[in-house]
Design an enzyme around this catalytic site. Structure first.
Site, short mmCIF file in Angstrom:
data_model
loop_
_atom_site.label_atom_id
_atom_site.label_comp_id
_atom_site.label_asym_id
_atom_site.label_seq_id
_atom_site.Cartn_x
_atom_site.Cartn_y
_atom_site.Cartn_z
N TRP A 26 -17.02 19.72 -122.57
CA TRP A 26 -17.75 18.89 -121.59
C TRP A 26 -19.17 19.41 -121.36
O TRP A 26 -19.96 18.77 -120.67
CB TRP A 26 -17.01 18.80 -120.26
CG TRP A 26 -16.46 20.09 -119.76
CD1 TRP A 26 -17.06 20.95 -118.92
CD2 TRP A 26 -15.18 20.64 -120.07
NE1 TRP A 26 -16.25 22.03 -118.69
CE2 TRP A 26 -15.08 21.86 -119.39
CE3 TRP A 26 -14.10 20.23 -120.88
CZ2 TRP A 26 -13.95 22.68 -119.47
CZ3 TRP A 26 -13.00 21.05 -120.96
CH2 TRP A 26 -12.92 22.23 -120.27
N GLU A 39 -14.72 16.90 -114.39
CA GLU A 39 -14.47 17.50 -113.08
C GLU A 39 -13.11 17.11 -112.53
O GLU A 39 -12.42 17.92 -111.93
CB GLU A 39 -15.58 17.12 -112.09
CG GLU A 39 -16.91 17.82 -112.38
CD GLU A 39 -16.77 19.33 -112.53
OE1 GLU A 39 -16.01 19.94 -111.75
OE2 GLU A 39 -17.38 19.89 -113.44
N THR A 45 -6.61 22.85 -112.45
CA THR A 45 -6.03 22.92 -113.78
C THR A 45 -6.81 23.92 -114.62
O THR A 45 -8.03 24.00 -114.52
CB THR A 45 -6.09 21.52 -114.45
OG1 THR A 45 -5.54 20.57 -113.54
CG2 THR A 45 -5.32 21.47 -115.74
N LEU A 82 -1.36 17.36 -117.70
CA LEU A 82 -2.38 17.89 -116.79
C LEU A 82 -1.90 17.92 -115.34
O LEU A 82 -2.45 18.63 -114.52
CB LEU A 82 -3.66 17.03 -116.86
CG LEU A 82 -4.51 17.21 -118.10
CD1 LEU A 82 -5.61 16.16 -118.16
CD2 LEU A 82 -5.14 18.60 -118.12
N TYR A 119 -16.74 18.40 -103.36
CA TYR A 119 -16.95 19.29 -104.50
C TYR A 119 -17.28 18.51 -105.77
O TYR A 119 -18.28 18.78 -106.45
CB TYR A 119 -15.72 20.19 -104.72
CG TYR A 119 -15.83 20.91 -106.03
CD1 TYR A 119 -16.63 22.05 -106.13
CD2 TYR A 119 -15.21 20.43 -107.18
CE1 TYR A 119 -16.80 22.69 -107.35
CE2 TYR A 119 -15.38 21.06 -108.39
CZ TYR A 119 -16.16 22.19 -108.47
OH TYR A 119 -16.34 22.81 -109.67
N ASP A 137 -16.28 25.15 -104.35
CA ASP A 137 -14.82 25.18 -104.47
C ASP A 137 -14.34 26.61 -104.23
O ASP A 137 -15.11 27.46 -103.78
CB ASP A 137 -14.39 24.67 -105.85
CG ASP A 137 -14.79 25.62 -106.96
OD1 ASP A 137 -15.62 26.54 -106.71
OD2 ASP A 137 -14.29 25.46 -108.09
N GLU A 180 -23.00 25.08 -113.02
CA GLU A 180 -22.01 25.58 -113.98
C GLU A 180 -21.97 27.10 -113.99
O GLU A 180 -20.92 27.70 -114.21
CB GLU A 180 -22.34 25.05 -115.38
CG GLU A 180 -22.27 23.54 -115.44
CD GLU A 180 -21.39 23.03 -116.56
OE1 GLU A 180 -20.29 23.58 -116.73
OE2 GLU A 180 -21.82 22.10 -117.24
N CYS A 190 -16.00 37.19 -111.91
CA CYS A 190 -15.59 37.49 -110.54
C CYS A 190 -14.28 36.76 -110.28
O CYS A 190 -14.21 35.80 -109.52
CB CYS A 190 -16.69 37.02 -109.58
SG CYS A 190 -16.48 37.71 -107.92
N CYS A 201 -21.13 41.96 -114.44
CA CYS A 201 -21.60 40.90 -113.55
C CYS A 201 -23.12 40.95 -113.37
O CYS A 201 -23.69 42.00 -113.14
CB CYS A 201 -20.92 41.05 -112.19
SG CYS A 201 -21.41 39.78 -111.03
N CYS A 207 -24.55 42.77 -105.20
CA CYS A 207 -23.33 42.39 -104.51
C CYS A 207 -22.92 43.43 -103.45
O CYS A 207 -22.67 44.59 -103.77
CB CYS A 207 -22.23 42.23 -105.56
SG CYS A 207 -20.63 41.90 -104.86
#
Ligand code: SF4
Length: 330
Positions: A26, A39, A45, A82, A119, A137, A180, A190, A201, A207
Site C-alpha cells: 500500500w 487503513e 490486524t 482478516l 484515526y 492510534d 507512516e 518502539c 531508534c 526519548c
C-alpha cells in the site's frame, strides 16, 4: 516543552523512515481509495496478514467504482481471514458513496464515510490528500507516551486529544511520510510487547523514557476487562460431498457471516460422531471454546445451505474462527 521536544523529533524520524521503512504494497500507490482500503484492512490486524489480501483485493477492485458494483458476498470472500468483517461491509458502503459522489476532500468528509473513525480519517487525509491531520492510534499513543515519559493513562481521551493537537502543530510538509513514519516506529522499533529496540531508534537521544531507563513502564493503560468465555459446539454435517452452512444473525459478533451449524453449549443429536476436535478462538471481548463434531447426514435438510468443499472455497467466506474444522472438508 512537549511541543518543542516533538518538533525536534520530526527530522530524525523522517530521515530514519526514508532509510528503514518496510516495502509494503500500500506504500507503492497512494490514492485516497487505496489508502482507505489499506487503513481499514490494517485496523487490529497484523501487517503480514494484510499484505497478500490487500494485493488480491485491489486487483479485483482497483477502484471505488469496481468495489461499489460488487455483491457483498464476493467482498466478504476476499476479506476472508482478516476478521472484523463489519469493516468490509463498511468499506463496501463507503465505495458506493465515493462512486456516486467522488472521494471527500477533507477530514470531515472522510470521517463521515461508514466505518471511518478519527484515526482512519487522519491517516487517509495525511497519506493520500496531503493534509496535516494527525492519526493517533495505540502505536502513536505508545511512542509519544515513551518519548515524553508520560505517566498518565493513555486510554484517557484527554491524552489522545492532547497528542493529536501536538502532532498537528509540528506536522511537516511531508504529511504522508510523517504519518507512516510514526506508525512504522511503533510497529518495528518502539514495539508493544517485550523491550523496545531503543538502540535502533531515531529518538534514542531525545526519548525521556529511555533516558530514565524506563521505556517499558510506558504506556500506562487501564486494566482490561476479562473476556467472556463461551463453550460452543460446531457441527460439520456432511451429506455425501456437501456440507451444511448457515448464516449468523443480523447483529453482534460475525454478523451475517457463513458458518458451520453453531450451538452455544451442546448441539442437538444429529447422529453418530465420526470425529471430534477442540479449538479456541479469541475475539476482542469473547473467547469461544469450541468442540467440533463431524457427523454424516443421510439427506440434506433445512434450514441449512449445502455446498461442496469447492463451492465453499470459491464463494462462502468462513471466518477464521472455524479454520480448524475446515480440515474435514478435504
Ligand atoms: S528510544 Fe526506545 S522507548 Fe523511546 S521512542 Fe525509541 S524505541 Fe521507544
Amino acid at each position: 516543552m512537549r511541543r518543542e521536544l516533538l518538533l525536534r523529533a520530526v527530522p530524525p524520524l523522517l530521515a530514519w523512515y526514508r532509510v528503514c521503512k518496510r516495502d509494503l504494497p500500500w506504500r507503492h500507490c497512494r490514492t485516497p481509495y487505496t489508502a482507505l482500503v489499506a487503513e481499514l484492512m490494517l485496523q487490529q490486524t497484523r501487517v503480514e496478514a494484510v499484505r497478500e489480501r490487500y494485493v488480491r483485493f485491489l486487483s479485483r477492485f482497483p477502484t471505488a467504482e469496481a468495489l461499489a458494483a460488487a455483491q457483498e458476498d464476493e467482498v466478504l470472500k476476499l476479506w476472508e481471514g482478516l476478521g472484523y468483517y463489519s469493516r468490509a461491509r463498511n468499506l463496501h458502503k463507503a465505495a458506493k458513496i465515493v462512486a456516486a459522489q467522488g472521494f471527500p476532500k477533507d477530514f470531515a468528509g472522510v470521517r463521515a464515510l461508514p466505518g471511518v473513525g478519527d484515526y482512519t480519517a487522519g491517516a487517509v487525509c495525511s497519506i493520500a490528500l496531503g493534509q496535516k491531520e494527525p492519526a493517533v492510534d495505540g502505536n502513536v499513543l505508545r511512542i509519544l507516551s515513551r518519548l515524553y515519559a508520560d505517566g498518565r493513562c493513555v486510554d484517557d481521551g484527554s491524552v489522545k486529544s492532547e497528542y493529536a493537537g501536538l502532532l498537528r502543530e509540528v506536522y511537516p510538509e511531508e504529511t504522508a511520510d510523517f504519518c507512516e513514519a510514526l506508525m512504522e516506529l511503533g510497529a518495528i522499533v518502539c514495539t508493544p510487547n517485550g523491550a523496545p529496540l531503543c538502540g535502533h531508534c531515531p529518538w534514542r537521544d531525545l526519548c525521556l523514557a529511555r533516558r530514565a531507563g524506563e521505556a517499558e513502564r510506558y504506556p500506562v493503560r487501564r486494566e482490561k476487562r476479562a473476556r467472556k468465555q463461551v463453550e460452543a459446539t460446531v457441527l460439520v454435517l456432511r451429506c455425501r460431498d456437501t456440507f451444511a452452512l448457515e448464516r449468523r444473525g443480523e447483529g453482534g459478533l460475525l454478523a451475517r457471516m457463513w458458518q458451520f451449524p453453531f450451538f452455544e453449549g451442546e448441539a442437538p443429536d444429529f447422529g453418530p460422531v465420526l470425529a471430534q476436535k477442540r479449538a479456541t478462538h479469541v475475539f476482542t471481548h469473547v473467547e469461544w471454546h469450541m468442540t467440533g463434531k463431524l457427523v454424516d447426514a443421510a439427506q440434506p435438510f433445512a434450514p441449512y445451505v449445502w455446498a461442496t468443499a469447492e463451492e465453499i472455497e470459491a464463494r462462502y467466506a468462513l471466518p477464521s474462527a472455524f479454520s480448524a474444522f475446515k480440515a474435514w472438508l478435504r
